[in-house]
Design an enzyme around this catalytic site. Structure first.
Site, PDB file in Angstrom:
ATOM      1  N   SER A   1      52.869  35.751  52.584  1.00 30.42           N
ATOM      2  CA  SER A   1      51.053  35.307  52.643  1.00 30.42           C
ATOM      3  C   SER A   1      50.535  35.135  53.679  1.00 30.42           C
ATOM      4  CB  SER A   1      51.348  32.968  52.925  1.00 30.42           C
ATOM      5  OG  SER A   1      52.118  33.254  54.515  1.00 30.42           O
TER       6      SER A   1
ATOM      7  N   LYS B   1      51.093  30.712  59.533  1.00 30.71           N
ATOM      8  CA  LYS B   1      49.924  30.446  59.484  1.00 30.71           C
ATOM      9  C   LYS B   1      49.071  31.293  60.714  1.00 30.71           C
ATOM     10  CE  LYS B   1      51.752  29.206  55.631  1.00 30.71           C
ATOM     11  NZ  LYS B   1      51.439  30.072  54.481  1.00 30.71           N
TER      12      LYS B   1
END
Length: 194
Positions: free
Chosen positions: A57, A103
């Protein structure tokens, strides 16, 4: 009068320490190791942690199996900023829930975040994102106004279905942010600050 000789007798060693001196030296070593171990444990618990990247990700910024150095006190002493790469507790529910996520903070409290035509807009302005290598393929989203005390996060991998982030589970409260990732520690060839 008989004189005693200072010449060592055969079979005797000059460097033999009394038993109490050996015990004292062993105790000092054990004490020093115990103090060092305690300091490392306290630093690990309150100041930093090492985290391993799992998944894709955050590509092309981070790759699977890289080790990250995470500053755990960064948000005790200051506020998260747009662009910070963070470790957080996964706020989602369901079978694909993970313990932690890595993230990037895209929007801070008060920002309006929107994905339109494969591009990211923050407060109505196109955000230039040198850390990505593709447009947003998951479709348009927003506009979303980030609430006080919350953050809008996304993975750097913008390919279709590559990142579970605020587009899926919404904004993230500061209490779930565990720390700011400072640099890649391993492999050594990828060592760099973030």
């Amino acid at each position: 009068m008989k004189q005693t000789s200072s010449i060592p007798q055969p079979g005797r060693s000059r460097s033999v320490k009394p038993e109490s001196a050996l015990r004292r030296e062993l105790w000092e070593w054990l004490r020093a190791l115990g103090i060092a171990f305690t300091i490392v444990i306290l630093l690990w618990a309150f100041v930093f942690r090492l985290s391993t990247v799992k998944g894709e990700s955050m590509e092309p910024t981070l790759y699977e199996h890289e080790w990250l150095f995470v500053n755990k006190v960064a948000y005790e002493l200051g506020q998260p900023k747009a662009g910070d790469v963070v470790i957080l507790k996964d706020p989602s529910d369901g079978p694909d829930k993970k313990k932690f996520l890595v993230k990037r903070i895209i929007g801070v409290p008060g920002d309006t975040v929107e994905g339109r035509g494969g591009q990211l807009y923050v407060n109505g302005e196109l955000r230039v994102e040198p850390y990505t290598d593709s447009p947003i393929e998951d479709g348009d989203f927003g506009p979303i106004k980030v609430e006080d005390g919350k953050y809008f996060i996304m993975g750097d991998n913008r390919r279709l279905g590559a990142s579970k982030d605020s587009r899926t589970f919404g904004e993230v409260p500061k209490s779930l942010l565990l720390g700011r990732t400072e640099f890649i520690m391993w492999p050594i060839v990828r060592w760099k600050s973030l």
